[in-house]
Design a protein around this motif. Structure first.
Motif, PDB file in Angstrom:
ATOM      1  N   GLU A  97       0.847  -1.194   0.000  1.00  0.00           N
ATOM      2  CA  GLU A  97       0.000   0.000   0.000  1.00  0.00           C
ATOM      3  C   GLU A  97       0.885   1.248   0.000  1.00  0.00           C
ATOM      4  OE1 GLU A  97      -3.062  -0.254  -0.480  1.00  0.00           O
ATOM      5  OE2 GLU A  97      -3.744  -2.157   0.357  1.00  0.00           O
ATOM      6  N   ALA A  98       0.294   2.374  -0.365  1.00  0.00           N
ATOM      7  CA  ALA A  98       1.016   3.634  -0.321  1.00  0.00           C
ATOM      8  C   ALA A  98       1.414   3.957   1.114  1.00  0.00           C
ATOM      9  CB  ALA A  98       0.152   4.765  -0.881  1.00  0.00           C
ATOM     10  N   ASP A 116       4.530   5.502  -3.426  1.00  0.00           N
ATOM     11  CA  ASP A 116       3.389   4.875  -4.076  1.00  0.00           C
ATOM     12  C   ASP A 116       3.603   3.374  -4.208  1.00  0.00           C
ATOM     13  OD1 ASP A 116       1.436   6.851  -4.583  1.00  0.00           O
ATOM     14  OD2 ASP A 116       2.706   7.704  -6.150  1.00  0.00           O
ATOM     15  N   THR A 117       2.527   2.671  -4.375  1.00  0.00           N
ATOM     16  CA  THR A 117       2.571   1.250  -4.677  1.00  0.00           C
ATOM     17  C   THR A 117       2.284   1.064  -6.159  1.00  0.00           C
ATOM     18  OG1 THR A 117       1.481  -0.861  -4.255  1.00  0.00           O
ATOM     19  CG2 THR A 117       0.137   1.087  -4.037  1.00  0.00           C
ATOM     20  N   ASP A 118       2.693  -0.045  -6.701  1.00  0.00           N
ATOM     21  CA  ASP A 118       2.402  -0.311  -8.111  1.00  0.00           C
ATOM     22  C   ASP A 118       1.120  -1.120  -8.277  1.00  0.00           C
ATOM     23  OD1 ASP A 118       3.215  -2.723  -7.138  1.00  0.00           O
ATOM     24  OD2 ASP A 118       4.914  -2.992  -8.500  1.00  0.00           O
ATOM     25  N   HIS A 119       0.331  -1.223  -7.205  1.00  0.00           N
ATOM     26  CA  HIS A 119      -0.952  -1.920  -7.274  1.00  0.00           C
ATOM     27  C   HIS A 119      -1.835  -1.215  -8.310  1.00  0.00           C
ATOM     28  CE1 HIS A 119      -4.665  -3.897  -6.095  1.00  0.00           C
ATOM     29  NE2 HIS A 119      -3.980  -4.676  -5.283  1.00  0.00           N
ATOM     30  N   PRO A 120      -2.509  -1.972  -9.164  1.00  0.00           N
ATOM     31  CA  PRO A 120      -3.330  -1.340 -10.201  1.00  0.00           C
ATOM     32  C   PRO A 120      -4.475  -0.487  -9.656  1.00  0.00           C
ATOM     33  CG  PRO A 120      -3.718  -3.715 -10.117  1.00  0.00           C
ATOM     34  CD  PRO A 120      -2.504  -3.445  -9.281  1.00  0.00           C
ATOM     35  N   VAL A 121      -4.981  -0.833  -8.475  1.00  0.00           N
ATOM     36  CA  VAL A 121      -6.019  -0.025  -7.828  1.00  0.00           C
ATOM     37  C   VAL A 121      -5.408   0.576  -6.577  1.00  0.00           C
ATOM     38  CG1 VAL A 121      -8.308  -0.018  -6.791  1.00  0.00           C
ATOM     39  CG2 VAL A 121      -7.821  -1.558  -8.714  1.00  0.00           C
ATOM     40  N   VAL A 222     -11.635  -1.402   0.796  1.00  0.00           N
ATOM     41  CA  VAL A 222     -11.929  -2.817   0.629  1.00  0.00           C
ATOM     42  C   VAL A 222     -10.739  -3.698   0.975  1.00  0.00           C
ATOM     43  CG1 VAL A 222     -11.266  -2.889  -1.815  1.00  0.00           C
ATOM     44  CG2 VAL A 222     -13.000  -4.487  -0.942  1.00  0.00           C
ATOM     45  N   ARG A 223      -9.518  -3.139   0.910  1.00  0.00           N
ATOM     46  CA  ARG A 223      -8.335  -3.940   1.228  1.00  0.00           C
ATOM     47  C   ARG A 223      -7.950  -3.839   2.707  1.00  0.00           C
ATOM     48  NH1 ARG A 223      -5.964  -2.064  -3.924  1.00  0.00           N
ATOM     49  NH2 ARG A 223      -4.372  -0.863  -2.808  1.00  0.00           N
ATOM     50  N   ASP A 227      -9.637  -9.299   8.176  1.00  0.00           N
ATOM     51  CA  ASP A 227      -8.616 -10.304   7.891  1.00  0.00           C
ATOM     52  C   ASP A 227      -7.293  -9.617   7.547  1.00  0.00           C
ATOM     53  OD1 ASP A 227     -10.459 -12.270   8.259  1.00  0.00           O
ATOM     54  OD2 ASP A 227     -10.856 -12.613   6.129  1.00  0.00           O
ATOM     55  N   GLY A 228      -6.294  -9.872   8.339  1.00  0.00           N
ATOM     56  CA  GLY A 228      -4.979  -9.292   8.084  1.00  0.00           C
ATOM     57  C   GLY A 228      -4.767  -7.919   8.669  1.00  0.00           C
ATOM     58  N   LEU A 229      -5.811  -7.309   9.256  1.00  0.00           N
ATOM     59  CA  LEU A 229      -5.647  -5.956   9.787  1.00  0.00           C
ATOM     60  C   LEU A 229      -4.684  -5.935  10.968  1.00  0.00           C
ATOM     61  CD1 LEU A 229      -6.478  -3.007   9.606  1.00  0.00           C
ATOM     62  CD2 LEU A 229      -8.415  -3.509  11.119  1.00  0.00           C
TER      63      LEU A 229
END
Length: 254
Positions: A97-98, A116-121, A222-223, A227-229
């Protein structure tokens, strides 16, 4: 020991004793260091002459004021962005994530660095972005760890306004959120500055124990499900503490 000055190294061994002792007698230094008495006597004299050690009326030694001068210079010249860079990269690569670095500027928070992240969204933000101290995790972590008097004065005067769907506009709820942030060492926000986004932030402290910045990750809400938080919280707090240690902070994690 090759190419190293033994006297300098032994002198540093003496000075290192004061990391865990406020005051020491010459006999204390001899006992703790294991250095011969004649050598300790000579080194203490030189260190005192240079202002690195101070001898009080009882014959006890402590670190000299020269350390305060050097310490202040080091603190003033540290570029927090440079210090935080490695931890920010590691956090970005681990979480995807950013990552933002924010500081307080009056009654606002301001991003002074971002990766920045290179995640498409992903969430698009920019350096220099400001937000009121009551809105968003980066802002709220700065507000939570402000000196109590300043924080109370701000809360007495501010009138929170809705910015996103999740902005906290109730002062009692805001105070509760700040207490939780101080108790748990992180702040979490959903849709407070931008709808359908989330941010998770932890405080950074300097060598005096003062909060100087907030380190955060942010992305689409949404991410940031349950779960995983917990793991994300751990990683953000760990990274923020890592930056604090590089700034000379010696206390426990927030």
């Amino acid at each position: 020991m090759q190419n190293k000055n033994k006297t300098v190294i032994r002198s540093m061994d003496l000075l290192h004793l004061f990391l865990t002792h406020t005051k020491l007698s010459m006999n204390d230094m001899i006992r703790l260091s294991g250095i011969p008495k004649s050598s300790v006597h000579r080194m203490i004299g030189s260190l005192s002459d240079m202002g690195l050690l101070h001898k009080d009326e009882e014959g006890l030694y402590s670190l000299g004021l020269l350390f305060l001068q050097f310490g202040n210079l080091v603190a003033e010249r540290l570029d927090i962005r440079g210090v935080a860079a490695a931890e920010m990269r590691r956090l970005r690569d681990e979480i995807g994530e950013a990552v933002h670095l924010a500081v307080r500027d009056g009654d606002s928070s301001m991003y002074i660095e971002k990766l920045d992240t290179d995640h498409p969204v992903r969430l698009f933000t920019k350096m220099g972005r400001r937000a009121p101290l009551y809105a968003g995790a980066s802002s709220r972590i700065l507000l939570a760890f402000m000196p109590e008097g300043e924080r109370d004065a701000y809360l007495d005067e501010v009138e929170p306004e809705a910015i996103g769907l999740g902005t906290i506009v109730s002062k009692p709820k805001l105070r509760e959120a700040l207490e939780e942030a101080r108790a748990h060492g992180y702040a979490f926000s959903r849709s407070e500055l931008e709808n359908y986004t989330a941010e998770l932030s932890a405080p950074i402290f300097d060598h005096t124990g003062k909060m100087v910045a907030g380190l955060s990750i942010a992305g689409p809400e949404v991410r940031f499900g349950e779960d995983g938080l917990a793991e994300r919280i751990r990683l953000v707090k760990e990274a923020a503490h890592g930056v604090s240690l590089k700034l000379g902070y010696a206390g426990p994690p927030a």
